[in-house]
Motif scaffolding. Structure first.
Motif, mmCIF file in Angstrom:
data_model
loop_
_atom_site.group_PDB
_atom_site.id
_atom_site.type_symbol
_atom_site.label_atom_id
_atom_site.label_comp_id
_atom_site.label_asym_id
_atom_site.label_seq_id
_atom_site.Cartn_x
_atom_site.Cartn_y
_atom_site.Cartn_z
ATOM 1 N N UNK A 1 0.833 -1.191 0.074
ATOM 2 C CA UNK A 1 0.078 0.097 0.194
ATOM 3 C C UNK A 1 0.758 1.278 0.110
ATOM 4 N N UNK A 2 1.976 1.384 0.923
ATOM 5 C CA UNK A 2 2.695 2.642 1.001
ATOM 6 C C UNK A 2 3.705 2.818 -0.151
ATOM 7 N N UNK B 1 -6.555 1.213 3.684
ATOM 8 C CA UNK B 1 -6.467 2.517 2.964
ATOM 9 C C UNK B 1 -6.137 3.390 4.129
ATOM 10 N N UNK B 2 -5.529 3.126 5.230
ATOM 11 C CA UNK B 2 -5.342 4.060 6.309
ATOM 12 C C UNK B 2 -3.818 4.194 6.486
ATOM 13 N N UNK C 1 -3.733 -6.759 -6.950
ATOM 14 C CA UNK C 1 -4.639 -6.959 -6.005
ATOM 15 C C UNK C 1 -4.941 -5.628 -5.046
ATOM 16 N N UNK C 2 -3.930 -4.878 -4.604
ATOM 17 C CA UNK C 2 -3.936 -3.872 -3.681
ATOM 18 C C UNK C 2 -4.618 -2.601 -4.406
ATOM 19 N N UNK C 3 -4.190 -2.560 -5.706
ATOM 20 C CA UNK C 3 -4.480 -1.484 -6.512
ATOM 21 C C UNK C 3 -6.173 -1.626 -6.766
ATOM 22 N N UNK C 4 -6.518 -2.764 -6.868
ATOM 23 C CA UNK C 4 -8.237 -2.958 -6.956
ATOM 24 C C UNK C 4 -8.873 -2.871 -5.399
ATOM 25 N N UNK C 5 -7.964 -3.292 -4.760
ATOM 26 C CA UNK C 5 -8.740 -3.435 -3.025
ATOM 27 C C UNK C 5 -8.655 -1.992 -2.708
#
Length: 343
Positions: free
Chosen positions: A26-27, A315-316, A54-58
């Protein structure tokens, strides 16, 4: 003065994905989303395009784009490059500690380190790993610092926590508190101060750095009343450095040193043990802090936070520390090459 063509190039910065169930992916995505960063570096992510997808979509960050690097060292200078470091399917379970995530983080770290040693990238930024699930026959280290020290055959290194106005190194790193006193020797402190002083000159461009040394015991030992290490070990080392012309002072009682704001008067600070240095550093610079491994021929930085499983995939996570780690790697690369040109 000789010319150095590499000085004019954007450095290729390798970024390891870390634990895929932590906040590393994420970061990384958030730090690299702003395409203006491509004006300064060529990013090379070591991990998996599937994990990033995966993370781009989530996280609904679909504007993050990248290019898969298929040939070793062939990186597109105007794109975010991704090196796939494993073929098997690794299930993403944000916030969970899994053996698969540990193996994946090691594979990314090992591949990036191989490329760094081969000169295919110019520096490495490591996203957080879990120090337990990464352990294996190939990784038996307390952390990244010890891993890179051995990988680059360095006699020693220094865990150097840096931010814009604060730089703290630790004389003893990942060891139990009960073993700290026995590890504080004149030889150790001399090595660590040598590394810090040279790094401040070479990596940070400070020609005559001013360094503070913290005491080990409460009140720096009170002249031996509260422990003899400060008077018999630390003070003689400080005097020896002063004798050879270095601007090194101490030992200072740690509580008053930070309480009165004296840390602002120094370019670098040597703490005696992990928490003595990291507690004030993270209190004062948690969002922007960077962990730099000084004393190596290679450049390695890292955001100054862990896997943060509790907020992974939500997303925090703030990308500030990761962004600062990337830019510090670039700045150190630039400083080192400017000195090569001057020589």
């Amino acid at each position: 003065m000789s010319s150095n063509p590499k000085q004019e190039e954007k450095p290729k910065i390798g970024i390891t994905i870390g634990d895929v169930n932590g906040i590393g992916p994420e970061v990384i995505i958030k730090a690299l989303r702003d395409n203006r960063i491509l004006n300064f570096i060529t990013p090379v992510i070591y991990g998996s395009t599937k994990t990033l997808s995966y993370y781009r979509k989530a996280l609904h960050l679909e504007d993050f784009n990248y290019s898969q690097a298929k040939d070793a060292g062939q990186f597109h200078s105007k794109k975010i490059n991704v090196v796939n470091c494993w073929d098997e399917m690794v299930e993403i379970n944000a916030g969970a500690i899994t053996p698969e995530a540990g193996r994946a983080s090691f594979n990314a770290l090992e591949k990036a380190t191989e490329d760094l040693k081969a000169g295919l990238i110019d520096a490495i930024v490591t996203a957080p790993i879990n120090k337990h699930n990464i352990q294996s026959d190939k990784f038996k280290f307390a952390g990244h610092t010890e891993y890179f020290t051995q990988k680059f055959d360095a006699k020693d290194s220094l865990m150097f926590l840096t931010s814009e106005n604060l730089r703290i190194g630790v004389a003893t790193g990942h060891i139990p508190v009960k073993d700290i006193s026995g590890n504080i020797t004149k030889e150790l402190l001399t090595r660590k101060l040598d590394i810090m002083e040279q790094s401040l000159v070479r990596d940070f461009g400070i020609k005559k750095p001013k360094i503070a040394v913290l005491g080990l015991n409460p009140h720096a030992g009170e002249e031996g009343l509260l422990g003899k290490e400060d008077k018999e070990i630390i003070l003689p080392v400080v005097k020896e450095f002063k004798h050879r012309g270095s601007l090194i002072f101490g030992p200072f009682p740690a509580d008053g040193f930070f309480g009165k704001g004296d840390f602002r008067k120094f370019d670098g600070i040597l703490a005696m043990y992990h928490d003595q240095g990291l507690i004030p550093f993270k209190t004062l610079a948690f969002e922007s802090g960077v962990n730099f491994t000084a004393g190596l021929p290679a450049i390695r930085t890292s955001p100054d936070h862990g896997t943060a499983y509790d907020i992974a995939g939500k997303d925090e996570a703030s990308a500030t520390s990761m962004r600062e780690a990337i830019y510090l790697a670039r700045d150190i690369y630039k400083n080192r090459h400017e000195q090569l040109v001057e020589e």
